[in-house]
Structures are given as structure tokens and as C-alpha cells.
Design a protein around this motif. Structure first.
Motif, mmCIF file in Angstrom:
data_model
loop_
_atom_site.group_PDB
_atom_site.id
_atom_site.type_symbol
_atom_site.label_atom_id
_atom_site.label_comp_id
_atom_site.label_asym_id
_atom_site.label_seq_id
_atom_site.Cartn_x
_atom_site.Cartn_y
_atom_site.Cartn_z
ATOM 1 N N ARG A 141 0.808 -1.216 0.000
ATOM 2 C CA ARG A 141 0.000 0.000 0.000
ATOM 3 C C ARG A 141 0.845 1.272 0.000
ATOM 4 N N SER A 142 1.835 1.347 0.885
ATOM 5 C CA SER A 142 2.553 2.599 1.092
ATOM 6 C C SER A 142 3.786 2.739 0.217
ATOM 7 N N SER A 232 -0.533 12.220 13.197
ATOM 8 C CA SER A 232 -0.369 12.549 11.783
ATOM 9 C C SER A 232 0.618 13.686 11.571
ATOM 10 N N GLY A 238 3.099 15.570 2.516
ATOM 11 C CA GLY A 238 3.047 14.645 1.395
ATOM 12 C C GLY A 238 3.381 13.219 1.763
ATOM 13 N N THR A 240 2.772 9.495 4.080
ATOM 14 C CA THR A 240 1.741 8.447 4.045
ATOM 15 C C THR A 240 1.412 7.981 5.456
ATOM 16 N N SER A 259 -2.067 16.913 3.963
ATOM 17 C CA SER A 259 -1.333 16.507 2.762
ATOM 18 C C SER A 259 -1.088 15.009 2.696
ATOM 19 N N LEU A 260 -1.512 14.272 3.716
ATOM 20 C CA LEU A 260 -1.202 12.846 3.789
ATOM 21 C C LEU A 260 -2.011 12.017 2.791
ATOM 22 N N THR A 261 -1.371 10.975 2.298
ATOM 23 C CA THR A 261 -2.080 9.881 1.643
ATOM 24 C C THR A 261 -2.407 8.862 2.727
ATOM 25 N N ILE A 262 -3.680 8.484 2.851
ATOM 26 C CA ILE A 262 -4.116 7.621 3.952
ATOM 27 C C ILE A 262 -4.598 6.288 3.406
ATOM 28 N N HIS A 263 -4.086 5.204 4.010
ATOM 29 C CA HIS A 263 -4.526 3.853 3.671
ATOM 30 C C HIS A 263 -5.067 3.191 4.929
#
Length: 329
Positions: A141-142, A232, A238, A240, A259-263
Motif C-alpha cells: 500500500r505505502s 499525523s 506529502g 503516508t 497533505s497525507l495519503t491515507i490507507h
């Protein structure tokens, strides 16, 4: 007759009981596995206590999300595993008809993977779920890469320790978060590049100190809860955030780093994907072979002591996996 652990009502560890049942024959496309060892996981506790993520049919429900053993019989049409092959159960069995808390279980032939050569059954029982979860969240994922700084919460747990080792195998930099500074020597010995103890320092400030002021490239969080927003902020802009658990049952706060990409990674959903399963199995076998991946087992119980194993799990003091060694009849 072979033994199996069942429960007829939800509740505390005492609802679990060991019973004798006739051995089942594998159906078409299935294998029967003689279980040598299985792990006791928080998911098992949730299901037993009536907090299952899906409905469980009672009475005579079963438990067991992971285990290891030897293929004992083949159903019609099976062309992969052979009788006598040591295997790891690679996908969660259903809780109505089968499970790993038993001397024997049956499951689809494509839901087992080869056990790494020379691996002891107790260690193998502690491998799959924790390492699959850590690998899936960090790599699948990351997109973890060499040089990435990876902040790992609940680092003393099974998934946390697996994440530390997997980060090292990739060439990333694992930063372990724990509640107690007393755990620092153990986590450093487990491979953490640095340990951040929340009883002595702020996670965000400490993370920036260890990353030259930028923050973590990836945050792997098994806690959730109200502290998620503050956590966070330990990630770089930017970066994850991958969440893998819910150790804090309270509602999670919304991440404060926009700005995070969250999974939200749920390992059992990927375990039924044969392509991902083969990829993870190959990665883990290589790590075991080179000695980089070494499951940490906190305590081993016997099958007849399953109630005590669940009581020990509920204490929350384990610093590795809890494993039950099965003595087949």
C-alpha cells in the motif's frame, strides 16, 4: 478422536472448551492439514467476546486465524500441495466449520503456502498474520523504499516487531513508538533505529529530531483513537499514513496533516488474493532464509490450556506472539 476448540456462547475465555470430533475429509479442491501450532490473536479475542467484525453462527463456533502444520490428505482435483508438505495457513478460515484451533482442519488448497525450509512450527505459527499485515501496509500500500523513515506505533506488538524487521530488510529506517521508555533496549535489540517513548517525549518533536526536521515518510499506526490527529503531524508533508488496527477503541480523530495519503489496510482482505499471497510468501521465505525476519514468540501453551492462553492475551502484557503447540493424536 481429534480435538477442536469450540464455543457455544460469546463471553470471557471460560466459554472456550476442547471437544472431540470425527476427522473431516477434504472436499473437492481442499486439503486437510494436521495442525502443529497456531497463534492466538486479538481477532480471536474479539470473536469470542462477541465483537466480531461479521456475524458468527452459534453454537459450536470456532476460532483460529493462522496456524501451521503438515498436509494430511487431498481432496479431488488438488494439484498443488502434496501429502506431507509443511504449510502455513494463508487465509482466515470461517468460524462456523473450520479454524486453526484444532488438531486438524480443512481449507481450499490455494489458501496454504509452503512453510519456509527449516522453520520451527512454533515460529511459523507466529509468522503469517503479523508479517503479512506489516508487509501489506508498508510495501503493497505505502510503497516503502530504501531510506524511508517509517514511524511504527505499538512497536512492541507482533505487527510492530514485524514492521521493524521488514523495514530493515527493505533498507528503510524504522522508528519505534512505545508507551514506556523501559522497552527501549528491547526494541533497539529488535532492530529499531531509534525508540520514541511517549512517557518521556512528544512523538512529533522526537520524529522530526530523528529525521532532520522533515518528519516520517510513512506512519504505520495500530492504535487509532483520539491521538490519530496528533500522530499525523509526525509525518512529513506529502507523507503516508497507514492504519492497521484499533488498539484504542475510542473514535479516531481526523488526521491533522491534510497533505497525507491515507490507507486503511485490512490484511485478511488481501490474503484471499493469490497473486499478493504468493508475493508475500516469497518475500517472507527470503527474509527467514537470510535471518532478517525472526518472529518473536512471547509464550507457548498447550491445546488443553487454551482458556489460560486467552486469559494471558487479555492481560495485554505480551511482547510477541502467543502460540499454542498442538500435540496431534
Amino acid at each position: 478422536m481429534p480435538k477442536v476448540v469450540v464455543f457455544d456462547e460469546v463471553g470471557g475465555p471460560e466459554v472456550l472448551r476442547v471437544v472431540d470430533e470425527p476427522i473431516a475429509e477434504p472436499g473437492a479442491g481442499e486439503v486437510r492439514v494436521r495442525i502443529e501450532a497456531f497463534a492466538v490473536n486479538p481477532l480471536d479475542q474479539m470473536v469470542r467476546a462477541g465483537q466480531s467484525p461479521r456475524p458468527i453462527q452459534l453454537p459450536h463456533a470456532r476460532l483460529g486465524a493462522e496456524g501451521t502444520g503438515v498436509v494430511d490428505a487431498l481432496g479431488a482435483g488438488v494439484t498443488g500441495p502434496a501429502v506431507g508438505d509443511p504449510v502455513i495457513l494463508a487465509a482466515i478460515p470461517d468460524f462456523e466449520a473450520r479454524g486453526a484451533y484444532a488438531e486438524y482442519t480443512t481449507l481450499a488448497a490455494d489458501r496454504v503456502v509452503p512453510r519456509p525450509d527449516g522453520m520451527d512450527p512454533v515460529d511459523a505459527a507466529a509468522l503469517w498474520v503479523a508479517y503479512f499485515t506489516a508487509y501489506g501496509a508498508l510495501v503493497e500500500r505505502s510503497g516503502m523504499r530504501p531510506g524511508d523513515h517509517v514511524l511504527i506505533t505499538a512497536a512492541s506488538g507482533g505487527v510492530g516487531r514485524a514492521a521493524i524487521q521488514i523495514a530493515n530488510q527493505i533498507g528503510a529506517v524504522p522508528l519505534a513508538v512505545t508507551r514506556s521508555a523501559a522497552k527501549e533496549p528491547d526494541l533497539l535489540a529488535a532492530g529499531a533505529a531509534a525508540v520514541i517513548a511517549t512517557d518521556r517525549e512528544d512523538v512529533g518533536e522526537a520524529t522530526r529530531r530523528h529525521t532532520g526536521g522533515t518528519g516520517a515518510d510513512i506512519v504505520l499506526d495500530a492504535v487509532m483513537g483520539p491521538g490519530l490527529a496528533e500522530l499525523s503531524l509526525a509525518a512529513k508533508l506529502g507523507g503516508t499514513l497507514a492504519t492497521i488496527g484499533w488498539l484504542d477503541p475510542r473514535p479516531a480523530s481526523f488526521p491533522a496533516n491534510p497533505s497525507l495519503t491515507i490507507h486503511r489496510f485490512m490484511g485478511f482482505a488481501d490474503m484471499v488474493n493469490p497473486v499478493i499471497t504468493r508475493r508475500v510468501a516469497a518475500f517472507l521465505a527470503a527474509g527467514v532464509r537470510t535471518g532478517v525476519l525472526r518472529p518473536t514468540v512471547d509464550r507457548v501453551f498447550g491445546l488443553d490450556d487454551i482458556v489460560e492462553a486467552h486469559r494471558y492475551l487479555e492481560k495485554g502484557t505480551a511482547t510477541g506472539k502467543i502460540v499454542v503447540r498442538v500435540q496431534p493424536t
